[in-house]
Structures are given as structure tokens and as C-alpha cells.
Design a protein around this motif. Structure first.
Motif, short mmCIF file in Angstrom:
data_model
loop_
_atom_site.label_atom_id
_atom_site.label_comp_id
_atom_site.label_asym_id
_atom_site.label_seq_id
_atom_site.Cartn_x
_atom_site.Cartn_y
_atom_site.Cartn_z
N GLY A 187 0.82 -1.19 0.00
CA GLY A 187 0.00 0.00 0.00
C GLY A 187 0.86 1.24 0.00
O GLY A 187 1.93 1.27 0.62
N SER A 188 0.41 2.28 -0.70
CA SER A 188 1.23 3.48 -0.84
C SER A 188 1.40 4.24 0.47
O SER A 188 2.25 5.12 0.56
CB SER A 188 0.60 4.41 -1.89
OG SER A 188 -0.70 4.81 -1.49
N SER A 189 0.58 3.91 1.49
CA SER A 189 0.74 4.59 2.77
C SER A 189 1.89 4.01 3.59
O SER A 189 2.22 4.54 4.65
CB SER A 189 -0.55 4.49 3.58
OG SER A 189 -0.80 3.15 3.95
N LEU A 190 2.48 2.92 3.12
CA LEU A 190 3.46 2.20 3.92
C LEU A 190 4.91 2.46 3.53
O LEU A 190 5.81 1.81 4.03
CB LEU A 190 3.18 0.69 3.85
CG LEU A 190 1.78 0.28 4.32
CD1 LEU A 190 1.62 -1.23 4.22
CD2 LEU A 190 1.54 0.75 5.74
N PHE A 191 5.14 3.41 2.63
CA PHE A 191 6.51 3.75 2.28
C PHE A 191 6.60 5.24 1.95
O PHE A 191 5.61 5.89 1.62
CB PHE A 191 7.02 2.93 1.10
CG PHE A 191 6.13 2.98 -0.13
CD1 PHE A 191 6.17 4.07 -0.99
CD2 PHE A 191 5.26 1.96 -0.41
CE1 PHE A 191 5.36 4.13 -2.11
CE2 PHE A 191 4.43 2.01 -1.52
CZ PHE A 191 4.49 3.10 -2.37
N ARG A 192 7.80 5.76 2.06
CA ARG A 192 8.04 7.16 1.73
C ARG A 192 9.51 7.35 1.41
O ARG A 192 10.39 6.81 2.09
CB ARG A 192 7.65 8.05 2.91
CG ARG A 192 7.40 9.51 2.58
CD ARG A 192 6.06 9.73 1.90
NE ARG A 192 4.96 9.16 2.66
CZ ARG A 192 4.37 9.77 3.68
NH1 ARG A 192 4.79 10.97 4.07
NH2 ARG A 192 3.36 9.20 4.30
N VAL A 193 9.79 8.12 0.37
CA VAL A 193 11.15 8.54 0.04
C VAL A 193 11.18 10.06 0.12
O VAL A 193 10.39 10.74 -0.54
CB VAL A 193 11.58 8.07 -1.36
CG1 VAL A 193 13.00 8.56 -1.68
CG2 VAL A 193 11.52 6.55 -1.46
N LEU A 194 12.08 10.59 0.94
CA LEU A 194 12.23 12.03 1.09
C LEU A 194 13.56 12.47 0.49
O LEU A 194 14.56 11.73 0.54
CB LEU A 194 12.20 12.43 2.57
CG LEU A 194 11.00 11.98 3.40
CD1 LEU A 194 11.16 12.44 4.85
CD2 LEU A 194 9.69 12.51 2.82
N TRP A 195 13.57 13.67 -0.07
CA TRP A 195 14.81 14.23 -0.60
C TRP A 195 14.96 15.65 -0.11
O TRP A 195 14.02 16.46 -0.19
CB TRP A 195 14.82 14.22 -2.12
CG TRP A 195 16.06 14.82 -2.72
CD1 TRP A 195 17.35 14.45 -2.46
CD2 TRP A 195 16.14 15.89 -3.68
NE1 TRP A 195 18.24 15.22 -3.20
CE2 TRP A 195 17.51 16.12 -3.96
CE3 TRP A 195 15.18 16.66 -4.32
CZ2 TRP A 195 17.95 17.08 -4.85
CZ3 TRP A 195 15.61 17.62 -5.22
CH2 TRP A 195 16.98 17.83 -5.48
N TRP A 196 16.16 15.96 0.42
CA TRP A 196 16.48 17.32 0.81
C TRP A 196 17.67 17.77 -0.03
O TRP A 196 18.73 17.14 -0.01
CB TRP A 196 16.83 17.39 2.30
CG TRP A 196 16.98 18.80 2.78
CD1 TRP A 196 18.15 19.49 2.99
CD2 TRP A 196 15.92 19.71 3.09
NE1 TRP A 196 17.89 20.76 3.41
CE2 TRP A 196 16.52 20.94 3.48
CE3 TRP A 196 14.54 19.63 3.07
CZ2 TRP A 196 15.78 22.05 3.85
CZ3 TRP A 196 13.79 20.73 3.44
CH2 TRP A 196 14.42 21.93 3.83
N PRO A 197 17.53 18.83 -0.83
CA PRO A 197 18.54 19.14 -1.85
C PRO A 197 19.83 19.77 -1.33
O PRO A 197 20.83 19.75 -2.05
CB PRO A 197 17.80 20.12 -2.77
CG PRO A 197 16.75 20.75 -1.91
CD PRO A 197 16.33 19.68 -0.94
N ASP A 198 19.83 20.32 -0.13
CA ASP A 198 20.98 21.08 0.35
C ASP A 198 21.71 20.31 1.44
O ASP A 198 21.19 20.15 2.55
CB ASP A 198 20.52 22.45 0.88
CG ASP A 198 21.67 23.35 1.28
OD1 ASP A 198 22.84 22.93 1.15
OD2 ASP A 198 21.41 24.48 1.74
N GLU A 199 22.91 19.86 1.16
CA GLU A 199 23.67 19.08 2.15
C GLU A 199 24.29 19.95 3.24
O GLU A 199 24.83 19.44 4.21
CB GLU A 199 24.76 18.26 1.45
CG GLU A 199 24.21 17.10 0.64
CD GLU A 199 25.30 16.16 0.15
OE1 GLU A 199 26.44 16.23 0.66
OE2 GLU A 199 25.02 15.34 -0.74
#
Length: 276
Positions: free
Chosen positions: A105-117
Motif C-alpha cells: 500500500g502506498s501509505s506504507l513507504f516514503r522517500v524524502l529528498w532534501w537538496p541542500d547538504e
């Protein structure tokens, strides 16, 4: 890229370093992903807010020398969360609690990206409503540092790239190629980009099909073997392994996939995940 893990004490890892397990090092503007999971249970609608277990963070600048395809962002950090096939406490409308196994189910995963290290980071502690398992300690998998190597990968036989005998290869060629893929398998199978190393047929395709109508309702129906599936590539594969304490599905890897278009646009909100 093949990723090799080494179990370490997380306190020895600098903030923001690429790693599996432990706790995520997040900028203040990012919060630990929480999803609302709903499903039927004995004819009753039940729901519960669950925080997703943290699997990995990848510092893109560390990986740049190994990304010969140039597909990943040159900088920033990617964070991967996944709760597939975990046991969670859910609540019905009267406040009654029960344990429920969740598979997809799509509620069970997430990929986050933050562009500034360069953004300051904070090592987060897990929310109280985290989905946990016996293999986790204090809400975390075992922290592991990562080492990367570039290598060639082969598409598995039963994928949108090869298919069944007669689709791309003759039956005899298919058998020879299947043996070659089996000989090329190296465990554990931690991979970034390239072709997924499937435990069962059409792993990445199954994850894409699961969210396809939800994420892209304008698309017409499609099967796992259409050319469209070849635009959905492996983003990250993490194998079940004793060193990390991670266990997915029936003991196979978890596969995160993303469309070429979304990867190019840095839209990681439409990445999918599935396990075998």
C-alpha cells in the motif's frame, strides 16, 4: 552501485553520512513520515496513524563518483522509510486496539529528498507510534556504514526487459541466461540504480502496478511487460540481512522504484516500494 554494509555504533557516525539503519539525520524542516493506514478487519473499517520505520539515508555527494550514469542528484540527501509486512497496532472507531499485519500500500513507504547538504541536521528519535518489530532495538534497525562500488547488473529473466521464453530470447537462450543471472547473484543484494536482483518474477513491476492508478490516474491500463515498465527503474534495493536486522516480506529484499521522468524532475514523492 553495489552497497556493502558494516555494523557500527551509530554514535561514531557523523551526522548526514550515508548509512542503513539507526535513526535518520533530518533537517528541521523534514519530519519523520507518518501515514494513515486504513483497511477492513472482520468487516469493520479500522485505521491508525503509524510512523514508518527508517531504512536508509544516502548522501548524494558521497555517491557521485560511483554514479556513472549521472542519474542521481549531485547533492542533497535521500531518506527511505518502509513498513511493509510489519505488525502495527490499529484502532477501531470505539477505541479498541488490535494488531494487524500490513503487506502493501502506498501509505506504507516514503522517500524524502532534501537538496541542500549544508543544512544543519538533527538525529531524530522515533515517534511513539512507530511500527516496530522484534528485530528492531529502541525503534531502529542496526546502524551500518556503507561502502560503494560500481558494477554492471543484469536484468532478471522474468522482468519487463526479458519476459517469458520466446519474448526476447528463445527457450534455450532463456535457460542459459537464467543460469547466468543465478551465477551472478551476490548476497546480500544491496543495490542502488541498475537492474533489480529479483527473488521472484516482476518485483519492481509489481510495485509500480500497485501505485500506478493512484499516482497517475490519467494513464490507461497496462501490464507488467509493457515498454512503459522499462521507464520505471530501480532506485534502491535493500536485502534482508542479519547485519542490519532488516527483514522484509518472506525474507526477500525491498525494492524502491521510480519513473525516469520523476527521477529527472527530482520528484521522489512518487517512488514506489514492494517486497518479496
Amino acid at each position: 552501485m553495489r552497497l556493502y554494509t558494516t555494523h557500527v555504533e551509530e554514535a561514531t557516525l557523523p551526522l548526514g553520512l550515508s548509512k542503513f539503519g539507526g535513526y535518520p539525520d533530518l533537517p528541521e524542516a523534514l519530519i519523520w513520515p507518518v501515514s494513515l493506514h486504513k483497511q477492513k478487519w472482520f468487516s469493520r473499517e479500522v485505521s491508525g496513524e503509524i510512523a514508518l520505520p527508517f531504512l536508509a539515508q544516502l548522501a548524494c555527494s558521497e555517491l557521485k563518483p560511483y554514479d556513472i550514469s549521472g542519474l542521481l542528484p549531485k547533492a542533497g540527501r535521500l531518506y527511505f522509510f518502509y513498513a511493509g509486512c510489519k505488525q502495527a497496532t490499529l484502532y477501531d472507531d470505539e477505541g479498541g486496539a488490535h494488531l494487524e499485519f500490513m503487506y502493501e500500500g502506498s501509505s506504507l513507504f516514503r522517500v524524502l529528498w532534501w537538496p541542500d547538504e549544508s543544512t544543519p541536521l538533527y538525529r531524530q528519535t522515533p515517534p511513539a507510534n512507530l511500527v516496530t518489530g522484534a528485530e528492531m532495538e529502541n525503534g531502529a534497525y542496526r546502524a551500518c556504514s556503507l561502502r560503494s562500488e560500481t558494477e554492471w547488473t543484469l536484468p532478471a529473466v522474468e522482468t519487463c526487459w526479458i519476459g517469458e521464453p520466446g519474448d526476447v530470447l528463445t527457450e534455450e537462450e532463456w535457460k542459459v541466461y537464467a543460469e547466468l543471472c543465478d551465477e551472478a547473484t551476490v548476497l546480500p543484494r544491496h543495490l542502488l540504480l541498475g537492474h533489480s536482483d529479483d527473488s521472484q518474477p516482476y518485483a519492481l513491476e509489481a510495485g509500480y502496478q500497485m501505485v500506478r492508478s493512484e499516482f497517475w490516474p490519467e494513464l490507461p491500463p497496462a501490464t507488467a511487460t509493457t515498454a512503459e515498465q522499462q521507464t520505471n527503474r530501480l532506485l534502491l534495493q535493500i536485502d534482508a540481512a542479519e547485519e542490519t536486522g532488516m527483514w522484509f516480506g518472506r525474507g526477500g529484499p525491498v525494492y524502491f522504484g521510480i519513473r525516469d521522468e520523476d527521477l529527472k524532475n527530482r520528484d521522489f514523492s512518487k517512488a514506489s516500494a514492494t517486497t518479496q
